[in-house]
Design an enzyme around this catalytic site. Structure first.
Site, PDB file in Angstrom:
ATOM      1  N   LEU A   1       3.414 -18.596 -10.019  1.00 27.03           N
ATOM      2  CA  LEU A   1       2.273 -17.906  -9.416  1.00 27.03           C
ATOM      3  C   LEU A   1       1.181 -17.795 -10.473  1.00 27.03           C
ATOM      4  CD1 LEU A   1       1.892 -16.537  -6.588  1.00 27.03           C
ATOM      5  CD2 LEU A   1       2.417 -14.367  -7.717  1.00 27.03           C
ATOM      6  N   HIS A   2       0.012 -18.408 -10.203  1.00 30.64           N
ATOM      7  CA  HIS A   2      -1.031 -18.344 -11.235  1.00 30.64           C
ATOM      8  C   HIS A   2      -2.456 -18.447 -10.696  1.00 30.64           C
ATOM      9  CE1 HIS A   2      -1.072 -22.681 -10.588  1.00 30.64           C
ATOM     10  NE2 HIS A   2      -2.220 -22.724 -11.231  1.00 30.64           N
ATOM     11  N   ARG A   3      -2.645 -18.819  -9.434  1.00 32.22           N
ATOM     12  CA  ARG A   3      -4.007 -19.052  -8.958  1.00 32.22           C
ATOM     13  C   ARG A   3      -4.780 -17.741  -8.837  1.00 32.22           C
ATOM     14  NH1 ARG A   3      -5.436 -24.064  -7.757  1.00 32.22           N
ATOM     15  NH2 ARG A   3      -3.763 -25.603  -7.598  1.00 32.22           N
TER      16      ARG A   3
ATOM     17  N   ASP B   1       2.206 -21.497  -5.944  1.00 31.64           N
ATOM     18  CA  ASP B   1       0.827 -21.795  -5.542  1.00 31.64           C
ATOM     19  C   ASP B   1       0.288 -22.980  -6.334  1.00 31.64           C
ATOM     20  OD1 ASP B   1       0.447 -20.606  -8.012  1.00 31.64           O
ATOM     21  OD2 ASP B   1      -0.684 -18.893  -7.262  1.00 31.64           O
TER      22      ASP B   1
END
Length: 353
Positions: free
Chosen positions: A203-205, A274
């Protein structure tokens, strides 16, 4: 022929590795420029080592910053390098800020540009990467696409067919080559993490992690999921910082190189992500992928592969996760030309252009 490669972030490294190796096999002179967009060793150096990429000939050491500042700094530092080296081709990869910055410099200096992974579109201009894709493809002289939808998108945007070559997914070249090596990482990794059947999470966006309220809702759902199946979460620096700012509990840091991450993907019951690249890798590996985005620039992973778009519907995440637990997770197939030979086709396209 003298080819200059521009890379700046982790997704670029998996793409440049097979292309650099194939051109070296053919005796092509090459220069590798690392912009330093990813400057953390865990996000950069370890991938060079594991992927067998030679040390960069030039490191611009740009570091972090806003999108505009980072793009501008790459342009300022890259221009004298490319002006001095005078390459026959500059190869840019993917959709990061380094990609569009290098393309802008080369277009103004009239140096031919080839874009590896051209034509991908999410049709969501709130994503900075979408702007980078659109601009880079308008500037590139040779557009190297991974799938048929890329060709169709470029044609719709007025790119002549003479500039487009469908070569397949070069990131899969790296996956195919290193899968046997990654398999040896699994047992030590499983013992270290104390997992057998598990969910892998990335998860990083910004759309997911920069809004504290949204991030809290996502983690509330993930906490429920984690009670049914352990979650392995190699946390991205951006996500870690967002959790810190929100005063939330921060998961233990898991440092993973490319090989460890591939081993985890291969053995995961399901991947929640993501990331665009993870959507592609799970499709090749046949692992169910639940993507926390309303759209994807890689629709072939949905239409052919194992990917399900969740968007912001966390109830859909719960129901799709429940399907996986029941053994009803999405089963797909491997898209055409995702065969481990895209780098060969890229080398042929450059030689013929």
């Amino acid at each position: 022929m003298n080819v200059l490669h521009v890379v700046g972030a982790r997704p670029n490294f998996m793409k440049v590795a097979p292309v650099h190796a194939e051109l070296a096999r053919r005796g092509v002179a090459q220069t590798l420029v690392h912009t330093g967009q990813h400057y953390d060793a865990a996000m950069s150096d370890v991938f060079f080592d594991e992927l067998g990429i030679p040390k960069p000939d030039v490191n611009l050491n740009v570091g972090s910053g806003t999108h505009s500042a980072q793009t501008g700094e790459v342009m300022i530092r890259f221009e004298p390098v490319v002006a001095e080296r005078k390459p026959s081709w500059v190869l840019v990869y993917g959709d990061v800020n380094s990609t569009v910055a290098a393309a802008l410099v080369c277009a103004k200096l009239r140096i031919p540009i080839a874009h590896v992974e051209a034509g991908l579109r999410s049709f969501d201009r709130t994503m900075p990467e979408e702007i980078n894709r659109l601009v880079t493809d308008q500037l590139a002289d040779l557009l190297l696409t991974p799938s048929a939808d890329g060709d169709e998108n470029l044609a719709r945007e007025g790119i002549p067919a003479s500039r487009i070559r469908r070569v397949g997914n070069v990131m899969i070249d790296t996956l195919v080559r290193l899968l046997p090596v990654a398999q040896f990482r699994w047992q030590p990794l499983a013992s270290k993490l104390n997992v057998e059947r598990f969910t892998l999470l990335t998860l990083h966006r910004p759309a997911n992690v920069d809004d504290p309220a949204k991030l809290a809702r996502i983690f509330e759902t993930l906490a429920d999921i984690g009670r049914e199946l352990p979650i392995v979460f190699p946390i991205h620096p951006r996500t870690r910082e967002s959790l810190r700012r929100a005063g939330a509990a921060i998961p233990e840091t898991i440092r993973l190189g490319y090989l460890d991450f591939v081993a985890l993907q291969q053995h995961a019951a399901v991947v929640i992500t993501d990331s665009g690249g993870v959507q592609e890798e799970t499709t090749y590996l046949g692992v169910p992928c639940l993507t926390l985005r309303p759209n994807t620039e890689r629709p072939v992973t949905v239409t052919i592969g194992t990917n399900v778009l969740i968007g912001e519907d966390l109830e859909l995440l719960r129901s799709e996760f429940a399907k996986v637990l029941r053994g009803e997770g999405k089963r797909g197939s491997i898209p055409p030309l995702w065969d481990g030979r895209a780098a060969e086709r890229i080398a042929e396209a450059l030689a013929a252009s």
